[in-house]
Scaffold this motif. Sequence first.
Motif, short mmCIF file in Angstrom:
data_model
loop_
_atom_site.label_atom_id
_atom_site.label_comp_id
_atom_site.label_asym_id
_atom_site.label_seq_id
_atom_site.Cartn_x
_atom_site.Cartn_y
_atom_site.Cartn_z
N ILE A 234 33.17 17.28 54.44
CA ILE A 234 34.66 16.30 54.26
C ILE A 234 34.39 15.51 53.23
N ILE A 235 35.32 15.20 52.41
CA ILE A 235 35.50 14.49 51.33
C ILE A 235 36.94 13.45 50.89
N VAL A 236 35.99 12.17 51.49
CA VAL A 236 37.19 10.67 51.14
C VAL A 236 37.45 10.67 49.63
N ILE A 237 39.15 10.51 49.54
CA ILE A 237 40.00 10.26 48.04
C ILE A 237 40.67 9.06 48.11
N GLU A 238 40.19 8.35 47.09
CA GLU A 238 40.53 6.78 46.82
C GLU A 238 41.59 7.47 45.56
N PRO A 239 43.27 5.94 45.15
CA PRO A 239 43.43 5.90 43.84
C PRO A 239 42.34 5.23 43.19
N TRP A 240 42.01 5.74 42.08
CA TRP A 240 41.25 4.92 40.93
C TRP A 240 41.05 3.31 41.19
N GLU A 241 42.12 2.91 41.35
CA GLU A 241 43.03 1.58 40.94
C GLU A 241 42.66 0.34 42.91
N SER A 242 42.40 1.45 43.79
CA SER A 242 42.61 0.44 45.18
C SER A 242 40.76 1.58 45.84
N ASP A 243 40.37 1.32 45.67
CA ASP A 243 39.15 2.25 45.88
C ASP A 243 38.21 1.44 47.36
N GLY A 244 38.55 0.95 47.93
CA GLY A 244 38.27 0.03 49.48
C GLY A 244 36.88 1.41 49.55
N ILE A 245 37.56 2.06 50.14
CA ILE A 245 35.98 3.00 50.41
C ILE A 245 35.28 2.52 49.56
N LEU A 246 35.32 3.42 48.64
CA LEU A 246 33.87 3.56 47.85
C LEU A 246 32.76 2.81 47.34
N ALA A 247 34.35 1.70 47.06
CA ALA A 247 33.15 -0.39 46.72
C ALA A 247 32.71 -0.40 47.80
N SER A 248 32.59 0.28 49.47
CA SER A 248 32.98 -0.59 50.10
C SER A 248 30.74 0.59 50.70
N PHE A 249 30.72 1.73 50.39
CA PHE A 249 29.92 3.00 50.29
C PHE A 249 28.99 2.23 48.90
N LYS A 250 29.56 1.78 48.18
CA LYS A 250 28.34 1.29 47.06
C LYS A 250 27.85 0.14 47.17
N ALA A 251 28.20 -0.78 48.44
CA ALA A 251 28.18 -1.71 48.63
C ALA A 251 27.32 -1.98 50.09
N GLY A 252 27.24 -1.19 50.38
CA GLY A 252 27.04 -1.24 51.80
C GLY A 252 27.25 -1.47 53.43
N LYS A 253 28.47 -2.12 52.90
CA LYS A 253 29.13 -3.00 53.84
C LYS A 253 30.68 -3.15 53.12
N ARG A 254 31.70 -3.54 54.03
CA ARG A 254 33.18 -3.49 53.79
C ARG A 254 33.47 -4.85 53.19
#
Length: 370
Positions: A234-254
């Motif tokens: 499963i691959i989750v895709i977001e816009p470059w300038e609206s990346d709440g999922i990716l940012a949360s993965f990197k931060a380890g939290k929402r």
Amino acid sequence: MENYFINYPKNTISSNLTTEILTASRAIEYHKTLPLYQPTPLVSLPNLAQKYYVGNIYVKDESHRFGLNAFKGLGASYAIHKILEVQPHIEVFCTATDGNHGRAVAWASKIAHKKAIIFVPRDTTDNRINAIKYEGAQVIKVDGNYDETCAMAKEMSKKEGWKLVQDTAWENYEEIPAQIMAGYLTHFQELEDNLHCLPKPKIDIVFLQAGVGSWAGSGIWYYLNRYGSNHPKIIVIEPWESDGILASFKAGKRVIPNCTFNTIMAGLNCGIPSLSAWDIIQSGTDISIKIKDKFAEHAMRELYYPNGNDKRIIAGESGAAGLAGFFAIMTSGDLQLLKEKLEINPTTNILFYNTEGATDLDSFNKIMNQ
């Protein structure tokens, strides 16, 4: 900073209110009672698959859903149905939206003979606003972004006694978003006679685009619940300038992403991920990736101007985002690692969901004519 995150999913989901509602869902039985219900088409694109050296490319085309040009009617109609079972005397439903969800709430309110008030962010186009008004709703534009618009809808609903039907969850607001997610299960279940067979699916990889993540979370729950460790990657895709999922993965939290929120993929232009969806997304996502708008434009054109005798598909900017993510992986040198990790080869079968058609004709025509 890297534009992707490789996750190591647990492939199991904790029991909570959202998973209990998803497990108990009979949304497809309800949807079959609605006017215009029919399963949306599953389209095979063999020539596009050959062009990118993969086995098969399938697209489930949600532009045909309920005459709404997007999949969102599945979630809104089921949630409003469940609300009215308990509170039949509600008169007004309210939500915040970047377009498709608001139109769906307006439509579902109309068929339930209720009023709808829809709040939209400042950059919402006239075409999207007019589509919502067409369903009989009152539209109020907020001088703010998506998260600020959600806050306004929440505040006004509480003040005026309206019923908020929001597709993102936060603490103490989880049941209705979970009912919306349950409604989305219908179009995954519609594939159970072909691609979503048992004990293993006939697809190797599925691309799911994400805004707040409720739809992607619903899809991930479906695949984990149906297949467990045998689920497709499963691959989750977001816009470059609206990346709440990716940012949360990197931060380890929402977290609220640090970005401009400037993207043509309006339906995915959101902020902090939905609380309940985030738990599921963490459990089942293999790779989270953000893409630039140019890939969405390319995907839209590939679908509209098909290869060989492939069927034409009309996809909006957000609708084509899953396919756009695939193109990014296949053509970007900095994503070669992802192609190798996913083991994409001439026998790989891939599924995409066209979650919307041309919901903004001005934007669509401009992109097609570039």
